[in-house]
Write a protein that holds these residues in place. Sequence first.
Motif, PDB file in Angstrom:
ATOM      1  N   ASP A 386      -0.720  -2.632  -4.798  1.00  0.00           N
ATOM      2  CA  ASP A 386       0.526  -3.397  -4.838  1.00  0.00           C
ATOM      3  C   ASP A 386       0.295  -4.888  -4.639  1.00  0.00           C
ATOM      4  N   ARG A 387      -0.980  -5.318  -4.500  1.00  0.00           N
ATOM      5  CA  ARG A 387      -1.400  -6.725  -4.454  1.00  0.00           C
ATOM      6  C   ARG A 387      -0.936  -7.442  -3.189  1.00  0.00           C
ATOM      7  N   ILE A 388      -0.613  -6.716  -2.158  1.00  0.00           N
ATOM      8  CA  ILE A 388      -0.073  -7.317  -0.941  1.00  0.00           C
ATOM      9  C   ILE A 388      -0.972  -6.977   0.242  1.00  0.00           C
ATOM     10  N   LEU A 389      -1.277  -7.987   1.032  1.00  0.00           N
ATOM     11  CA  LEU A 389      -1.997  -7.810   2.293  1.00  0.00           C
ATOM     12  C   LEU A 389      -0.973  -7.633   3.406  1.00  0.00           C
ATOM     13  N   ARG A 390      -1.112  -6.567   4.190  1.00  0.00           N
ATOM     14  CA  ARG A 390      -0.189  -6.267   5.271  1.00  0.00           C
ATOM     15  C   ARG A 390      -0.935  -6.144   6.589  1.00  0.00           C
ATOM     16  N   VAL A 391      -0.299  -6.638   7.654  1.00  0.00           N
ATOM     17  CA  VAL A 391      -0.836  -6.555   9.008  1.00  0.00           C
ATOM     18  C   VAL A 391       0.166  -5.781   9.855  1.00  0.00           C
ATOM     19  N   TYR A 392      -0.338  -4.804  10.636  1.00  0.00           N
ATOM     20  CA  TYR A 392       0.516  -3.932  11.428  1.00  0.00           C
ATOM     21  C   TYR A 392       0.099  -3.963  12.895  1.00  0.00           C
ATOM     22  N   ASN A 393       1.061  -3.616  13.743  1.00  0.00           N
ATOM     23  CA  ASN A 393       0.785  -3.284  15.129  1.00  0.00           C
ATOM     24  C   ASN A 393       0.500  -1.790  15.195  1.00  0.00           C
ATOM     25  N   VAL A 394      -0.660  -1.409  15.699  1.00  0.00           N
ATOM     26  CA  VAL A 394      -1.084  -0.011  15.654  1.00  0.00           C
ATOM     27  C   VAL A 394      -0.185   0.873  16.501  1.00  0.00           C
TER      28      VAL A 394
END
Length: 434
Positions: A386-394
């Motif tokens: 989807d060409r998107i970099l995502r950052v999450y809280n685990v």
Amino acid sequence: MRIITGDECGLLKETTCCIKPSNNTVTPKKPAHGDNSAAPAVSAGPAPVSVSSASFPYREAIVRRIPFQSSSVTEQEQEQKRSRGIIDFSPCSSNDCTPSTTTSTFRFGCVRLDQSVQLYEASKHELNNPKDGFEVRYETLSEGSVAASVQEDDVEYKPIGIHCLTVGGVERCIVADSGGQVSILQRKDASLDLLTRYNQHTPQPSSKSQPLAGNGGWCCTFLAREDAILLGGRDRETSLLDIHTGKVVWKAKNIPPNNQTLLEYPIFTTAASFSNHDTNALAVGTAYKQVRIYDVRTNTKSSQRRRPVDMTNINGPVMHHRITTLNYLSEYQLLVGDAGGYLHKLDTRYLAKGVLGRFMGPTGSVRSVHVPDEESKGRLCCVGLDRILRVYNVNKKKGLCKVYLKQRLNACLILPHSFSGEADDEEEEDDEPE
């Protein structure tokens, strides 16, 4: 935090995400429908751009391209093209990243679709004015190739993974391809020379290329404690090979045939991961929506040890798409990404009961997930088609930041906390703007 990404067009980018905005930062207005001003442009300039989403809060991100400079590679070979697409990243096992020093380094390896391998070094340099912080510079230390001079029936085998480690103060890059061939490169000044090469089916170490056999080989993961590499693929049972000798020290065994049809269950390994707490615990994902847990202790020849000790239900699968990534979050928690764009958290003690939760956001096939050590403050990043970099809280399964990077992404890597520029005493805010 700083994240390195690689895409199918061969672009190497650095994305700096401001997870906690400063107090004097004005929250921008939500863009109108059809307004693409929030999409960051790839540039070398320091101007930040705002990124937003309905489920992700407003953040600031800076995206810049990391150039590949080498005296042995022509300008035409350095240009952006799909034949030089990036396949995988790997940090070196003994990086010198000391937050207390003004200058620290971080080395990582990169393998491309044209079977070329590069070793990069990121260094942190303090600016003249201490209030301005620091800048990160990238340098290409060495490059090499794992292209095989002998191929069977003119079949082109593609790299599937890379692992970098340091032996006696010398960097080595271990690359596996889809034909089951493992190549070990050793750094010598500005080049990566082929040290040895062996095949999964013909494990005789050699400095020359060997004829390959069979198809498949979609899995490549490493066991650093015993210097072993795990390979598996289509119609290839998962096996553990010793890096130094190339011999198979452990090989999985398929589950018993179906009781009614007496047919063997198909084999197609697509992802694997070792537990951080117990290196004998191996999680394997298949293209048939299964997650299997193995005990890979090599001191026993029992067939019961070679078969899965636990797995998801076959008749009613927990996952609904081909598994593409596997990562251990803790001793009993497993992060599973699939080809449908779903990112789930599983409990290895209750695989048959379902998932613990889902990380919302991805819409394309998940290609790479990086879960760093404890210094990352419980964060992870993922990229995909989807060409998107995502950052999450685990822990909260909460989206912290997302950036549109224009090309389909294959690999991601979070730099150590000393490169993020965030204060050590900063904590995430509970109430984030939406």
